[in-house]
Design an enzyme around this catalytic site. Structure first.
Site, PDB file in Angstrom:
ATOM      1  N   HIS A 262       0.782  -1.307   0.038  1.00 24.02           N
ATOM      2  CA  HIS A 262       0.108  -0.081   0.101  1.00 24.02           C
ATOM      3  C   HIS A 262       0.787   1.211   0.108  1.00 24.02           C
ATOM      4  O   HIS A 262       2.019   1.323   0.790  1.00 24.02           O
ATOM      5  CB  HIS A 262      -0.969   0.146   1.237  1.00 24.02           C
ATOM      6  CG  HIS A 262      -2.057   0.905   1.111  1.00 24.02           C
ATOM      7  ND1 HIS A 262      -2.154   2.065   1.343  1.00 24.02           N
ATOM      8  CD2 HIS A 262      -3.307   0.717   0.518  1.00 24.02           C
ATOM      9  CE1 HIS A 262      -3.246   2.858   1.162  1.00 24.02           C
ATOM     10  NE2 HIS A 262      -4.065   1.724   0.711  1.00 24.02           N
ATOM     11  N   ASP A 315      -8.016  -5.337  -0.266  1.00 24.26           N
ATOM     12  CA  ASP A 315      -8.353  -6.326  -1.123  1.00 24.26           C
ATOM     13  C   ASP A 315      -8.142  -7.626  -1.040  1.00 24.26           C
ATOM     14  O   ASP A 315      -8.701  -8.598  -1.820  1.00 24.26           O
ATOM     15  CB  ASP A 315      -7.849  -5.456  -2.866  1.00 24.26           C
ATOM     16  CG  ASP A 315      -8.659  -4.411  -2.957  1.00 24.26           C
ATOM     17  OD1 ASP A 315      -9.678  -4.273  -2.769  1.00 24.26           O
ATOM     18  OD2 ASP A 315      -7.756  -3.744  -3.698  1.00 24.26           O
TER      19      ASP A 315
HETATM   20  N1  CMC Z   1       4.212  -7.762  -4.297  1.00 20.36           N
HETATM   21  C1  CMC Z   1       5.536  -7.797  -4.181  1.00 20.36           C
HETATM   22  N2  CMC Z   1       6.297  -6.598  -3.945  1.00 20.36           N
HETATM   23  C2  CMC Z   1       5.647  -5.607  -3.939  1.00 20.36           C
HETATM   24  C3  CMC Z   1       4.047  -5.468  -3.686  1.00 20.36           C
HETATM   25  C4  CMC Z   1       3.321  -6.727  -3.817  1.00 20.36           C
HETATM   26  N3  CMC Z   1       2.122  -6.516  -3.816  1.00 20.36           N
HETATM   27  N4  CMC Z   1       3.967  -4.189  -3.665  1.00 20.36           N
HETATM   28  C5  CMC Z   1       5.028  -3.514  -3.460  1.00 20.36           C
HETATM   29  N5  CMC Z   1       6.025  -4.217  -3.562  1.00 20.36           N
HETATM   30  C6  CMC Z   1       7.579  -3.820  -3.751  1.00 20.36           C
HETATM   31  C7  CMC Z   1       7.790  -3.200  -5.069  1.00 20.36           C
HETATM   32  O1  CMC Z   1       8.054  -3.971  -5.839  1.00 20.36           O
HETATM   33  C8  CMC Z   1       8.768  -2.267  -4.682  1.00 20.36           C
HETATM   34  O2  CMC Z   1      10.170  -2.920  -4.571  1.00 20.36           O
HETATM   35  P1  CMC Z   1      11.602  -2.401  -4.983  1.00 20.36           P
HETATM   36  O3  CMC Z   1      11.686  -1.156  -4.044  1.00 20.36           O
HETATM   37  O4  CMC Z   1      12.556  -3.364  -4.812  1.00 20.36           O
HETATM   38  O5  CMC Z   1      11.501  -1.843  -6.449  1.00 20.36           O
HETATM   39  C9  CMC Z   1       8.415  -1.724  -3.466  1.00 20.36           C
HETATM   40  O6  CMC Z   1       7.659  -2.809  -2.736  1.00 20.36           O
HETATM   41  C10 CMC Z   1       7.661  -0.336  -3.468  1.00 20.36           C
HETATM   42  O7  CMC Z   1       6.550  -0.591  -4.207  1.00 20.36           O
HETATM   43  P2  CMC Z   1       6.034   0.585  -4.973  1.00 20.36           P
HETATM   44  O8  CMC Z   1       5.190   0.094  -6.411  1.00 20.36           O
HETATM   45  O9  CMC Z   1       6.970   1.863  -5.166  1.00 20.36           O
HETATM   46  O10 CMC Z   1       5.064   1.123  -3.982  1.00 20.36           O
HETATM   47  P3  CMC Z   1       3.683   2.310  -4.512  1.00 20.36           P
HETATM   48  O11 CMC Z   1       3.485   2.765  -2.938  1.00 20.36           O
HETATM   49  O12 CMC Z   1       4.339   2.875  -5.741  1.00 20.36           O
HETATM   50  O13 CMC Z   1       2.494   1.037  -4.814  1.00 20.36           O
HETATM   51  C11 CMC Z   1       0.948  -0.286  -4.675  1.00 20.36           C
HETATM   52  C12 CMC Z   1       1.582   0.634  -3.944  1.00 20.36           C
HETATM   53  C13 CMC Z   1      -0.329  -0.580  -4.029  1.00 20.36           C
HETATM   54  C14 CMC Z   1       0.421  -0.026  -6.077  1.00 20.36           C
HETATM   55  C15 CMC Z   1       1.496  -1.540  -4.779  1.00 20.36           C
HETATM   56  O14 CMC Z   1       1.980  -2.088  -3.231  1.00 20.36           O
HETATM   57  C16 CMC Z   1       0.980  -2.748  -5.505  1.00 20.36           C
HETATM   58  O15 CMC Z   1       1.111  -2.917  -6.762  1.00 20.36           O
HETATM   59  N6  CMC Z   1       0.315  -3.898  -4.967  1.00 20.36           N
HETATM   60  C17 CMC Z   1      -0.385  -4.890  -5.481  1.00 20.36           C
HETATM   61  C18 CMC Z   1      -1.582  -4.153  -5.904  1.00 20.36           C
HETATM   62  C19 CMC Z   1      -2.798  -4.018  -4.918  1.00 20.36           C
HETATM   63  O16 CMC Z   1      -3.084  -4.934  -4.168  1.00 20.36           O
HETATM   64  N7  CMC Z   1      -3.455  -2.610  -4.984  1.00 20.36           N
HETATM   65  C20 CMC Z   1      -4.486  -2.496  -4.203  1.00 20.36           C
HETATM   66  C21 CMC Z   1      -4.157  -1.363  -3.103  1.00 20.36           C
HETATM   67  S1  CMC Z   1      -5.091  -1.341  -1.588  1.00 20.36           S
HETATM   68  C22 CMC Z   1      -6.592  -1.060  -2.151  1.00 20.36           C
HETATM   69  C23 CMC Z   1      -6.828   0.325  -2.968  1.00 20.36           C
HETATM   70  O17 CMC Z   1      -6.342   1.333  -2.296  1.00 20.36           O
HETATM   71  O18 CMC Z   1      -7.288   0.245  -4.173  1.00 20.36           O
END
Ligand code: CMC
Length: 379
Positions: A262, A315
């Protein structure tokens, strides 16, 4: 505009856009408040209509006020026949696309569409919340060759939604489960869809347009679409013993485990806490504990990621609950929408209270002052 050094915050990470009195998130503690009240108290003790009232009017309602909200919502769920005809025409599309199209069409029939006064916005927000449920349920039935069920005159939003899906009054425990699910999804500060809705409102456009913007933004798998992806993953995993290997292979190939991580929470998402326990209990009640056990094993396999602040989000367990309620996966994100419309509405209310058009900058890094080449001379 400058082509020199600027402070870039890609994805607007950690940027404050404005002040809010609606919801507070402490991402380190895993704490969420709506209007100052802890989400755990609201999920345990309130109905979704109480939360709608709290969000839109700023205070927990008295019994009389709650009755007024219940009766306003219950009597404003009908969808004009031409909008149902549009649903019929686009029925082959993803339910989220159908919902986006139909909510857009609703604006043609809403007498207050251009009225941005406080009360008109509150009423439209409640009206679209109820009508959206009618649209999702009607589409669910139309694509199965069934006749849509008219909204129930007295049931609350959650029970009425299940009633319109299946054509019979739902089991009270299952209706309450849906009610809690709507409460947990109702509002979440400046998430992507609420921000997008605010951008639309900031141009002094109308609430229907802002909600349509929110629906389009929520659909993506990095936002509300994650619940659908989680259940697809659980189905692919098939049985609890396969979960660990599946997660390892997914992560080794650079994939992400949907329903984890998140932007704000670096501890357990407090909404996931409620859904986890409810998914477990529903699985036992329905004689299908395997979905919960698969997800529990995925959670165990993801334990090393906790050090990096990656925990299950709202989710992760929601999909298992919907699956156990016999709801198809492509309805998961529309259901999120049915809970979130009051949240978008209150964000629009706040934006309009002291509006400033939202218009950030992009740093230009392309070529400059190129000599123009006439069409016939381009090779
Ligand atoms: N599985 C594996 N690695 C992850 C995940 C995951 N679900 N989420 C984040 N990471 C890792 C990512 O690869 C990155 O690693 P590195 O620093 O080595 O590149 C690090 O954690 C930071 O991730 P980010 O994408 O820079 O973080 P963000 O704040 O931009 O993204 C997010 C947040 C929700 C988009 C992301 O955690 C994600 O893609 N999660 C999976 C999709 C998901 O479950 N979305 C629902 C969010 S909650 C409900 C809502 O509000 O919609």
């Amino acid at each position: 505009m400058t082509t020199g050094e600027v402070e870039l915050r890609r994805g607007l990470k950690d940027v404050y856009l404005d002040r809010t009195e609606v919801s507070f998130i402490d991402g380190q503690l895993g704490k969420l408040l709506y209007r100052g009240y802890n989400i755990h108290d609201l999920a345990e003790h309130c109905s979704f209509e109480e939360v709608i009232s709290l969000l839109l009017y700023g205070k927990l309602p008295t019994k009389d006020q709650l009755n007024q909200t219940l009766s306003f919502c219950a009597s404003n769920r009908a969808v004009p026949a031409p909008v149902l005809q549009i649903v019929e025409m686009v029925k082959q599309a993803h339910p989220m696309d159908v919902l986006r199209t139909a909510v857009s069409a609703l604006s043609a029939f809403d007498p207050a569409v251009e009225d941005n006064s406080l009360d008109a916005l509150r009423h439209k927000g409640m009206r679209v919340t109820g009508q959206a449920a009618t649209i999702v349920a009607a589409h669910f039935r139309i694509r199965r060759g069934l006749t849509p069920v008219a909204p129930h005159p007295t049931l609350n939003h959650a029970a009425n939604f299940l009633y319109m899906l299946y054509g019979k009054e739902p089991d009270p425990d299952e209706a309450r489960l849906m009610d809690v699910d709507f409460i947990l999804h109702a509002e979440h500060s400046s998430n992507a869809s609420a921000f997008a809705a605010r951008v639309t409102a900031s141009t002094l456009s109308d609430l229907h347009s802002a909600i349509v913007t929110g629906i389009g933004t929520l659909k993506g798998p990095l936002h509300g679409g994650a619940a659908e992806s989680v259940m697809k993953m659980a189905l692919e995993i098939g049985k609890p013993a396969n979960a660990e290997r599946y997660v390892k292979e997914l992560l080794d190939s650079g994939g992400r485990v949907m329903g984890f991580g998140h932007r704000v929470y670096k501890a357990e998402d407090p909404r996931a806490t409620h859904l986890r326990e409810r998914a477990r209990r529903l699985g036992e009640k329905r004689g299908h504990p395997e979905w919960y056990l698969i997800l529990e094993n995925v959670e165990k396999a993801m334990e090393p990621y906790r050090r990096r602040g990656i925990y299950p989000n709202v989710d992760f367990y929601a999909g298992a609950i919907y699956h156990l309620l016999a709801i198809p996966e492509d309805l998961f994100v529309p259901i999120f929408t049915l809970g979130r419309i009051p949240g978008w509405t209150v964000q629009v209310l706040e934006q309009l209270e002291h509006n400033v058009i939202i218009r950030p900058l992009l740093q230009y890094v392309g070529p400059m002052d190129l000599p123009f080449v006439p069409l016939e001379e381009r090779g």
